[in-house]
Enzyme design. Sequence first.
Site, PDB file in Angstrom:
ATOM      1  N   SER A  88      15.694  65.042   2.006  1.00  0.00           N
ATOM      2  CA  SER A  88      16.463  66.113   1.391  1.00  0.00           C
ATOM      3  C   SER A  88      17.722  65.571   0.718  1.00  0.00           C
ATOM      4  O   SER A  88      18.467  64.798   1.322  1.00  0.00           O
ATOM      5  CB  SER A  88      16.853  67.124   2.474  1.00  0.00           C
TER       6      SER A  88
ATOM      7  N   CYS B 243      21.807  75.436  12.094  1.00  0.00           N
ATOM      8  CA  CYS B 243      20.842  76.539  12.100  1.00  0.00           C
ATOM      9  C   CYS B 243      20.964  77.360  13.372  1.00  0.00           C
ATOM     10  O   CYS B 243      20.647  78.540  13.396  1.00  0.00           O
ATOM     11  CB  CYS B 243      19.424  76.005  12.016  1.00  0.00           C
TER      12      CYS B 243
ATOM     13  N   HIS C 158      20.663  66.868  -0.144  1.00  0.00           N
ATOM     14  CA  HIS C 158      22.039  67.188   0.268  1.00  0.00           C
ATOM     15  C   HIS C 158      22.465  66.488   1.546  1.00  0.00           C
ATOM     16  O   HIS C 158      23.611  66.620   1.978  1.00  0.00           O
ATOM     17  CB  HIS C 158      22.229  68.707   0.376  1.00  0.00           C
TER      18      HIS C 158
END
Length: 391
Positions: free
Chosen positions: A199, A325, A201
């Site tokens: 990913s 999360c 980022h």
Amino acid sequence: MECYFDNAATTKVRAEVLEAMLPYFQENYGNPSSIYKISQKTKKAVETAREQVAKAINAPAANEIYFTAGGSESDNWALKGIADSYSSKGKHIITTAIEHHAILHTCEYLETKGYEVTYLPVDEYGLVSAEQVKEAIRPDTILVSVMFANNEIGTIEPIAEIGAVCREAGVLFHTDAVQAVAHVPVDVQAMNIDLLSMSGHKFYGPKGIGAMYIRKGIKIPSFIHGGAQERKRRAGTENVPGIVGIGKAIELASAELETEMPRLIALRTKLINGILEKIPYARLNGHPDLRLPGNVNISFEFIEGESILLLLDMNDIYASSGSACTSGSLDPSHVLLAIGLPHEKAHGSLRLTMGHFTKEEEVDFVLEKLPPIVERLREMSPLYEQIKNKK
Ligand SMILES: *Cc1c(COP(=O)(O)O)cnc(C)c1O
């Protein structure tokens, strides 16, 4: 001083990355699938980025790299895709108890569709062994998915050994390498990795762009049906600025690994030793050496991680008590429970993750501010009072 110690949650885009992306918003806005000149430029930029990503993980060919919308999408695609295309061989998947929710929740979904998932336990450091994987493989096993490095406690798994076991058994091997790529050396060939998620980022690139390595010859259905983009496997007009950004970011970070890893390990050592020396009833979570260079995760007895975060925030220190999360929920982290921490210790944990922009003064600032914060919170804890009085 503003101190950002949450690089495992996301990172700031590097100036060089933003600069590389900017021309692809206004000057070179052509659709890469069109044939006129401005589109030739965008098409070429996408293919250059694909080569940059392939090179960083030593993929044999650039066309084994597929751009996605991030780590979660790559994880979903790997698991659901392989489950779908290899279901005639079997319906058994092996993973670990400490994966990111993008893996765990996808596995739970697959269980509702008739797949069986083995969640391998980990040891006190968060390590799973190749031996455990070998013993769990059955004739109907179609996929092993073990994360390269854990996002909470930073433990780096024995990926090359696990890859060798899978290759020998003829079982596909996927790794969620979102925390590892561009932070530690990753080599899909030497490590026998068949599918790998990453990913942008998490390594100073933009959000909403990721990639997946899918080894040549692997059967996997399209994740998005539509146009012919990404060799018909992931349709939709390419996120050209994002793709240029992830390419530039991975190239920069990979080229700097040799100097950046020891720099961060020195900062990590200073931070861990400083905290453990200054604060009693604290313990390091994760492995002392087999860990991500920028990761520190410590449990403090008698207090709540969330309260530490609030007081750190008041001092402009940004950290996390687990994964982003799960913050907002009061459940203790599944990773800390899996390494054997009792609920109350799991609740009192703090994750400090450093990166490219972290300076030594910031580490010093945390070492100055954190001990009195912990002491202040403990003074409000009846349990801590009892322990102090006994002494
Ligand atoms: C951040 C992260 C993901 C999710 O990536 P996104 O790009 O935010 O979807 C998946 N796995 C791990 C280990 C992560 O750290």
